[in-house]
Write an enzyme that holds these catalytic residues in place. Structure first.
Site, short mmCIF file in Angstrom:
data_model
loop_
_atom_site.label_atom_id
_atom_site.label_comp_id
_atom_site.label_asym_id
_atom_site.label_seq_id
_atom_site.Cartn_x
_atom_site.Cartn_y
_atom_site.Cartn_z
N GLU A 46 -60.32 148.00 19.47
CA GLU A 46 -61.35 148.93 18.99
C GLU A 46 -61.02 150.35 19.46
O GLU A 46 -60.67 150.58 20.62
CB GLU A 46 -62.69 148.46 19.55
CG GLU A 46 -63.88 149.28 19.16
CD GLU A 46 -65.17 148.68 19.73
OE1 GLU A 46 -66.24 149.19 19.37
OE2 GLU A 46 -65.10 147.73 20.54
N LYS A 115 -68.11 149.43 12.13
CA LYS A 115 -68.83 148.49 12.99
C LYS A 115 -70.29 148.47 12.59
O LYS A 115 -70.93 149.52 12.39
CB LYS A 115 -68.68 148.93 14.44
CG LYS A 115 -69.21 147.95 15.48
CD LYS A 115 -68.83 148.43 16.89
CE LYS A 115 -69.22 147.44 17.96
NZ LYS A 115 -68.76 147.89 19.29
N CYS A 172 -65.85 144.02 17.76
CA CYS A 172 -66.45 143.69 19.05
C CYS A 172 -67.85 143.07 18.95
O CYS A 172 -67.98 141.89 18.69
CB CYS A 172 -66.48 144.93 19.95
SG CYS A 172 -66.68 144.53 21.71
N LYS A 205 -67.24 136.59 31.93
CA LYS A 205 -67.31 137.10 30.56
C LYS A 205 -66.12 136.66 29.72
O LYS A 205 -66.25 136.39 28.52
CB LYS A 205 -67.41 138.62 30.58
CG LYS A 205 -67.79 139.23 29.23
CD LYS A 205 -68.02 140.74 29.36
CE LYS A 205 -68.45 141.34 28.03
NZ LYS A 205 -68.67 142.80 28.13
N LEU A 356 -52.91 94.84 23.46
CA LEU A 356 -53.75 96.02 23.64
C LEU A 356 -55.06 95.96 22.86
O LEU A 356 -56.14 96.21 23.40
CB LEU A 356 -52.98 97.27 23.21
CG LEU A 356 -52.04 97.92 24.22
CD1 LEU A 356 -51.20 98.99 23.54
CD2 LEU A 356 -52.84 98.53 25.37
N ASP A 357 -54.98 95.63 21.58
CA ASP A 357 -56.16 95.72 20.73
C ASP A 357 -57.25 94.73 21.13
O ASP A 357 -58.43 95.09 21.22
CB ASP A 357 -55.77 95.48 19.27
CG ASP A 357 -54.94 96.61 18.69
OD1 ASP A 357 -54.97 97.72 19.26
OD2 ASP A 357 -54.24 96.39 17.69
N SER A 358 -56.87 93.48 21.37
CA SER A 358 -57.89 92.51 21.75
C SER A 358 -58.44 92.81 23.14
O SER A 358 -59.61 92.54 23.42
CB SER A 358 -57.33 91.08 21.69
OG SER A 358 -56.30 90.87 22.64
N TRP A 471 -50.79 96.47 8.36
CA TRP A 471 -50.18 95.52 9.29
C TRP A 471 -51.24 94.53 9.77
O TRP A 471 -51.67 94.51 10.92
CB TRP A 471 -49.54 96.27 10.46
CG TRP A 471 -48.67 95.42 11.33
CD1 TRP A 471 -48.93 95.01 12.61
CD2 TRP A 471 -47.39 94.85 11.01
NE1 TRP A 471 -47.91 94.23 13.09
CE2 TRP A 471 -46.95 94.12 12.13
CE3 TRP A 471 -46.59 94.89 9.87
CZ2 TRP A 471 -45.73 93.43 12.15
CZ3 TRP A 471 -45.39 94.21 9.90
CH2 TRP A 471 -44.96 93.49 11.02
N ALA A 472 -51.70 93.72 8.86
CA ALA A 472 -52.71 92.70 9.14
C ALA A 472 -52.58 91.62 8.08
O ALA A 472 -52.21 91.90 6.94
CB ALA A 472 -54.11 93.31 9.11
N THR A 473 -52.89 90.40 8.45
CA THR A 473 -52.85 89.29 7.51
C THR A 473 -54.15 89.24 6.72
O THR A 473 -55.24 89.11 7.29
CB THR A 473 -52.66 87.95 8.25
OG1 THR A 473 -51.43 87.99 8.97
CG2 THR A 473 -52.66 86.78 7.29
N SER A 631 -56.94 101.07 -5.18
CA SER A 631 -55.98 100.12 -4.62
C SER A 631 -54.66 100.13 -5.37
O SER A 631 -53.65 99.60 -4.87
CB SER A 631 -56.57 98.71 -4.64
OG SER A 631 -57.70 98.63 -3.82
#
Length: 645
Positions: A46, A115, A172, A205, A356-358, A471-473, A631
């Site tokens: 400024e 301003k 400002c 400040k 890990l997941d379970s 990545w899942a059945t 899908s």
């Protein structure tokens, strides 16, 4: 502009109060330096041409005319600089002196932004010297500078060469008031806000300024460039420490703290602001009250200097990470708490693999039961060893169940799966997808039937990363009655388990030990027989790729809709040689990038049929919430672009 990025700079030159010639020389020098470093938006503080602390000298014609002479010099000496430059100047207009921001481009004065909010309290006396406005654009003619130059607070400087680069200015105090001009500017499609400031240093400040800048950039979906007055301003009663802040959509991406430096530089992502706004139906950008002033810039290819976080789902600050982990565990647990309470169920059934997941799902379920005041014995932790189960994961699963005080059941699935193989004519020696998925579906059947028998709910364990990759059945581990991990990415699952081990396991050495060993175990579905030495043979990341790469792509695909090319460039930056993270070469990044897109599109049919689960972050895959994706959509154009990299 490189993939939507443009380099910007906030500069705090050493001011000489009331010496307009010295200040002009300094502004020119710093403008050239910043431009040589690739900056194309350069912001000074400024009243940078005169100094902010001139006081009664603002009434002197010599100072005001000297400021105009300095502006002529700056314009002339920046003709060859390909940048949009903002400097602060006291400008006499329509009977009053204005505290104005002046925008210059290639030697042309584009306009003045006055301003609007003049502080006249405590140490500030601006209303004594300056008048407000005007708001609506008018014009001013200045000899040797230009004719019909726009002046007004409602100006947006719009780049003709870079779509989406629309810049507005405030000064400002404009940031500190409840209704900042930058909010209306953003609603009129400004994507970058610059703030020319002279904010003195008081205890606490600087932190408050930082919060203001971050919040303004967040709620307005803008990049915010803040340049503060510093070295050289009069210290008669107050001290100015300088410092620049560059924020982007709520994140501080670069800053120079007060008293530490004169240049703050970073790349801002214009396309991110545009994208985020397009997704926010409540962000109204239909205001048409601003005057557009066009300017020229040559788009540049740049190399990012800013750090790209390789783990965007995981806070890099340790304290913030601890807070985030506690918050997520509560979201998961209270989501499950409601479902248990609504169904009047005092039983939960979880398959515990030692992975890990379970493990995370079990910890969350224990917390939900504790909140409801239910006995943890109502949680049935089921181990279901099969053809690929190793002693390590089995022992960890059993120890975890017993340490947490839940009910333990052990059901070996080998006999049932062999009967099923005989029924469908599957050769057990043929380790194909049928061999693997038959085990996963047998486990899910067991869990569902136990839940029916005990009047309980099956708790899903699959995470966000697995859902993204499919990545899942299908109708195996893909299915449950409530999926507590469904919006937690794999990279964050690790930190949640680590947090639980460090914080809640500090007084339970056995719990901590088993959690740390789970963390140290390779991620695997354990559906193929172990190695001869008994170790895990089937490692997920060897098959689908590193989860940290996939989580990185997932974040930028779903949150911002970035292109494969842009994500590829970001990945190269995030995982570059010399970083603390694992380094991946370009071929590796490209390989798994293509894998992500191929699997993400082909596996949407699984995500279209996932069970309920709590959303914990900004990225989720629920077909009822965040991802209404067909899908049968083709990945062709994404894969074509990835292949061309």
């Amino acid at each position: 502009m490189s993939n939507g990025y443009i380099r910007v700079a906030a500069i705090t030159p050493e001011t000489v109060v009331a010496d307009t010639k010295a200040n002009a020389s300094s502004i020119i020098k710093w403008s050239r330096k910043a431009a040589d470093e690739g900056a194309q938006i350069i912001v000074f503080p400024e009243l940078s041409i005169t100094g902010y602390t001139c006081g009664e000298l603002f009434f002197q014609d010599t100072l005001i005319s000297g400021a105009l002479d300095a502006l002529r010099t700056i314009a002339d000496q920046t003709k060859n600089i390909d940048a949009l430059i903002f400097v602060g100047i006291p400008l006499f207009y329509n009977g009053y002196l204005r505290n104005a921001a002046c925008a210059l481009n290639r030697g042309e004065v584009l306009g003045f932004v006055p301003k609007m909010n003049l502080p006249n309290y405590s140490e500030f006396y601006e209303a004594r010297y300056f008048g407000e406005g005007p708001e609506e654009a008018e014009t001013i003619s200045l000899p040797g500078i230009g004719d019909e130059i726009p002046i007004g607070s409602k100006l947006i400087f719009s780049c003709k060469d870079i779509p989406g680069l629309d810049v507005a200015a405030e000064i400002c105090e404009d940031l500190w008031v409840p209704d900042s001009p930058s909010t209306e500017a953003a609603m009129s499609n400004a994507t970058v806000i610059v703030n020319l400031s002279a904010s003195d240093e008081l205890t606490g400040k600087a932190a408050y300024r930082r919060q203001l800048v971050a919040m303004q950039s967040a709620k307005d979906y803008v990049s915010y460039i803040y340049s503060n007055a510093g070295i050289g301003e009069s210290t008669q009663d107050v001290v100015y420490g300088g410092g620049g802040i560059i924020a982007e959509n709520g994140r501080i991406i670069a800053e120079t703290k007060p008293f530490t430096g004169q240049e703050t530089m970073a790349e801002i992502d214009i396309s991110e602001s545009v994208k985020r706004r397009s997704q926010m139906t409540t962000f109204n950008t239909e205001y048409d009250v601003y005057t557009k002033v066009t300017f020229d810039l040559d788009p540049k290819e740049i190399t990012l200097s800013r750090r790209v976080d390789p783990h965007p789902f995981v806070p890099s600050d340790r304290e913030h990470l601890r807070e985030r982990c506690e918050e997520i565990l509560n979201i998961q647990a209270y989501g499950l708490r409601k479902r248990l309470d609504h169904t009047h169920s005092k039983c939960a059934v979880i398959g515990i693999s030692g992975g890990l997941d379970s493990t995370l799902a079990l910890l969350v379920t224990c917390r939900a039961f504790d909140v409801l005041g239910l006995d943890r014995k109502g949680i049935i932790g089921v181990t279901m060893p099969g053809f690929g189960t190793t002693d390590r994961t089995y022992d960890n699963a059993v120890t975890l169940i017993r340490t947490l005080g839940v009910t333990f059941r052990d059901i070996n699935i080998s006999k049932a799966v062999r009967i099923h193989f005989e029924d469908i004519g599957q050769d057990e020696s043929r380790h194909d997808v049928t061999y693997e998925n038959s085990q996963a579906r047998e486990r899910t059947q067991i869990l569902m039937d136990i839940a029916n028998k005990e009047g309980g709910l099956v708790i899903g364990t699959g995470d966000l990363s697995e859902l993204a990759l499919g990545w899942a059945t299908y109708n195996g581990d893909h299915m449950s009655m409530y999926a507590v991990n469904c919006s937690v990415p794999k990279t964050l699952v690790r930190h949640l388990v680590r947090f639980y081990a460090d914080f809640y396991g500090k007084d339970d050495t056995e719990l901590r030990r088993v959690l740390l060993d789970v963390l140290d175990t390779p991620v695997s579905p354990e559906l193929l027989p172990p190695e001869k030495n008994g170790t895990i043979a089937q490692k997920t990341e060897d098959l689908v790729g590193p989860y940290e790469l996939h989580d990185f792509v997932l974040y930028y695909v779903l949150r911002y809709g970035f292109t494969p090319k842009k994500i590829f460039e970001l990945e190269k930056n995030a995982f570059k040689s010399g970083s603390e993270e694992e380094v991946y070469d370009c071929d590796t990044i490209k390989k798994w990038l293509k894998t992500f897109y191929r699997r993400f599109f082909s596996q949407q049919f699984k995500r279209s049929a996932i069970p309920d689960g709590p959303k914990v972050g900004t990225v989720a895959l629920s077909p009822r919430g965040d991802l209404r994706m067909p899908s049968d959509a083709s990945a062709r154009i994404w894969l074509d672009e990835a292949e061309s990299l």
